[in-house]
Write a protein that holds these residues in place. Sequence first.
Motif, mmCIF file in Angstrom:
data_model
loop_
_atom_site.group_PDB
_atom_site.id
_atom_site.type_symbol
_atom_site.label_atom_id
_atom_site.label_comp_id
_atom_site.label_asym_id
_atom_site.label_seq_id
_atom_site.Cartn_x
_atom_site.Cartn_y
_atom_site.Cartn_z
ATOM 1 N N CYS A 399 40.158 29.866 41.995
ATOM 2 C CA CYS A 399 38.760 30.237 41.820
ATOM 3 C C CYS A 399 38.330 31.103 43.010
ATOM 4 C CB CYS A 399 37.874 29.012 41.700
ATOM 5 S SG CYS A 399 37.745 28.030 43.218
ATOM 6 N N ASP A 400 37.144 31.682 42.923
ATOM 7 C CA ASP A 400 36.670 32.555 43.988
ATOM 8 C C ASP A 400 36.574 31.826 45.323
ATOM 9 O OD1 ASP A 400 36.491 34.556 42.096
ATOM 10 O OD2 ASP A 400 34.365 34.199 41.699
ATOM 11 N N GLY A 401 36.194 30.537 45.286
ATOM 12 C CA GLY A 401 36.116 29.756 46.512
ATOM 13 C C GLY A 401 37.482 29.549 47.141
ATOM 14 N N ASP A 402 38.505 29.361 46.293
ATOM 15 C CA ASP A 402 39.865 29.210 46.816
ATOM 16 C C ASP A 402 40.319 30.476 47.535
ATOM 17 O OD1 ASP A 402 40.023 26.680 45.702
ATOM 18 O OD2 ASP A 402 40.896 27.418 43.829
ATOM 19 N N VAL A 403 40.024 31.626 46.931
ATOM 20 C CA VAL A 403 40.418 32.903 47.547
ATOM 21 C C VAL A 403 39.683 33.099 48.858
ATOM 22 C CG1 VAL A 403 40.441 35.409 47.256
ATOM 23 C CG2 VAL A 403 40.981 33.929 45.310
ATOM 24 N N ARG A 417 30.645 35.301 46.817
ATOM 25 C CA ARG A 417 30.065 36.289 45.905
ATOM 26 C C ARG A 417 30.724 37.662 46.095
ATOM 27 N NH1 ARG A 417 26.152 35.254 49.735
ATOM 28 N NH2 ARG A 417 25.549 36.992 51.076
ATOM 29 N N THR A 418 31.186 37.940 47.329
ATOM 30 C CA THR A 418 31.898 39.200 47.562
ATOM 31 C C THR A 418 33.255 39.183 46.878
ATOM 32 O OG1 THR A 418 30.790 39.417 49.710
ATOM 33 C CG2 THR A 418 32.750 40.765 49.345
ATOM 34 N N ILE A 419 33.920 38.011 46.915
ATOM 35 C CA ILE A 419 35.195 37.871 46.202
ATOM 36 C C ILE A 419 34.976 38.097 44.709
ATOM 37 C CG2 ILE A 419 37.101 36.323 45.647
ATOM 38 C CD1 ILE A 419 37.033 37.254 48.567
ATOM 39 N N ALA A 420 33.899 37.529 44.187
ATOM 40 C CA ALA A 420 33.593 37.694 42.762
ATOM 41 C C ALA A 420 33.360 39.166 42.429
ATOM 42 C CB ALA A 420 32.370 36.856 42.394
ATOM 43 N N LYS A 421 32.684 39.868 43.326
ATOM 44 C CA LYS A 421 32.441 41.297 43.090
ATOM 45 C C LYS A 421 33.759 42.068 43.077
ATOM 46 C CE LYS A 421 31.163 44.091 46.388
ATOM 47 N NZ LYS A 421 30.392 44.804 47.438
ATOM 48 N N TYR A 422 34.623 41.814 44.059
ATOM 49 C CA TYR A 422 35.902 42.507 44.116
ATOM 50 C C TYR A 422 36.756 42.175 42.885
ATOM 51 C CZ TYR A 422 35.039 43.758 49.020
ATOM 52 O OH TYR A 422 34.524 44.282 50.172
ATOM 53 N N ARG A 423 36.731 40.914 42.488
ATOM 54 C CA ARG A 423 37.506 40.511 41.314
ATOM 55 C C ARG A 423 37.021 41.267 40.075
ATOM 56 N NH1 ARG A 423 35.973 37.238 37.904
ATOM 57 N NH2 ARG A 423 34.538 36.059 39.239
ATOM 58 N N GLY A 427 38.884 44.138 37.546
ATOM 59 C CA GLY A 427 39.063 43.819 36.139
ATOM 60 C C GLY A 427 39.737 42.483 35.898
ATOM 61 N N ILE A 428 39.593 41.561 36.850
ATOM 62 C CA ILE A 428 40.226 40.238 36.740
ATOM 63 C C ILE A 428 39.179 39.233 36.260
ATOM 64 C CG2 ILE A 428 41.410 38.400 37.979
ATOM 65 C CD1 ILE A 428 42.357 40.532 39.971
ATOM 66 N N PRO A 429 39.419 38.508 35.172
ATOM 67 C CA PRO A 429 38.431 37.530 34.677
ATOM 68 C C PRO A 429 38.359 36.314 35.602
ATOM 69 C CG PRO A 429 40.428 37.470 33.355
ATOM 70 C CD PRO A 429 40.575 38.631 34.286
ATOM 71 N N PRO A 430 37.322 35.488 35.464
ATOM 72 C CA PRO A 430 37.204 34.270 36.281
ATOM 73 C C PRO A 430 38.352 33.296 36.006
ATOM 74 C CG PRO A 430 35.116 34.801 35.203
ATOM 75 C CD PRO A 430 36.135 35.697 34.595
ATOM 76 N N ALA A 431 38.499 32.329 36.908
ATOM 77 C CA ALA A 431 39.620 31.367 36.808
ATOM 78 C C ALA A 431 39.599 30.629 35.478
ATOM 79 C CB ALA A 431 39.548 30.383 37.974
ATOM 80 N N ALA A 432 38.422 30.246 34.990
ATOM 81 C CA ALA A 432 38.345 29.499 33.732
ATOM 82 C C ALA A 432 38.908 30.299 32.579
ATOM 83 C CB ALA A 432 36.894 29.106 33.460
#
Length: 438
Positions: A399-403, A417-423, A427-432
């Motif tokens: 998940c983004d917190g793990d990264v 939130r920055t990790i989420a933006k970069y992800r 073009g990488i979907p969320p962990a779920a």
Amino acid sequence: MRQTMAVRLSQQLTMTPRLVQSIQMLMWSGLELEQQLRAALDTNVMLEADTAEDDASATGDDDNWERPQSGHGEAPDIEDRPVMPMARLMDQLPGAFPAPGELAMAVAILDRVDDAGYLAADLADIAADDPSWSVAELEAVLTRVQRLEPAGIGARTLAECLTCQLESLPQNEPGRVVALVLVADHLATIPTSTNADLARVVGVTADEIATALALVRSLDPKPGAETSIAELRVPELRVEGDGNDWHVRLLESDRTQLRVNAAYEGWLQGCGESRGASAMRDQLREARWLLRSVAMRRDTLLRTAEAIFARQRDFLDRGETALRPMTLREIAEAIDMHESSISRVVRNKTVETPHGTFDLRYFFSAQVGGQACEGVCGNGVKAMVQDMIDGEDRARPLCDGDVAAALARRGIKVARRTIAKYRGLLGIPPAAERIAAC
């Protein structure tokens, strides 16, 4: 009031059509340069292709005035290529702004336009470039720039961009008047409103709304984007070496190698002042100027790339995760040029490296993570995120917190939130969603 006389010295740039074309040449991609030089070869009798084959066959009668065939080889792939939006717009500037002062302001404005075609700076900041410019004058010039072709380049908002495009259409265009009202007052609510809702608010029929919406959807929200010809972009530079010593070299097409026709130049030296000779001397001056501008473009591009990779040596050795923060100002100071010139040089240019082909602009990225993360840039962190997710356990995706926690252990403090933006940018979907896809 007492009147006095004073003498004041000041420097002011006089923007000539030739200077505008020199600036434009810095912005051209390699394919655009090839396209423009081919056009010059077809129209200027004093130019010829400079190839070894031409040297071997350059024998014959100097008095033969048939146009040399060396520059007329078949190249339909060049002639059919579209001209990029910014290049089309720059071509129009000298005619649209005959006053040197306004032309200089128009060029300064276009320097601040991003890849999508939007103005990425305040007019007050642009006015700081020249003490003789006012914000009001820049506003007037900007309005005229936005009405050039393609319309909407230089807009500050989506509404302004679409309005410029609508205003450029014929007044009797079906749906134009209602579309202008929708864009100006109801753009944010269009996605969530029905045609009946909009018709009630605007005071027209649902059919008129449907016509107006179809017109709005036909407009280009990114008039400066070059995605339609992205596949045509080819590298102009290559970085090669053995890991100990890296070198940057230009990759140039044979079609960009031109020279002055020596036979015609020699003939002119013995001619008088006939009308034909005068016209050819004008073409000779244009040819020499063009060749000097091309040589300057090559030199500037090479010096810029060498300065970039002198600072990105870690990238050459280890890849994208080793990218360092770098700004246009650093490179400008390194090669003693203005920051805006570097911005032009790196636009539309790509480079082959041991780790793939990249836009030159990719290597400019701001530092992230605060003072404790000196030497870490956004693009480098983005590459680290990609590497971590590529190597994750598919049954237990990160998940983004793990990264963010993994980066923190490396001393790189980046918000989740920055990790989420970069992800998202990668073009990488969320962990779920990634675990659901397993």
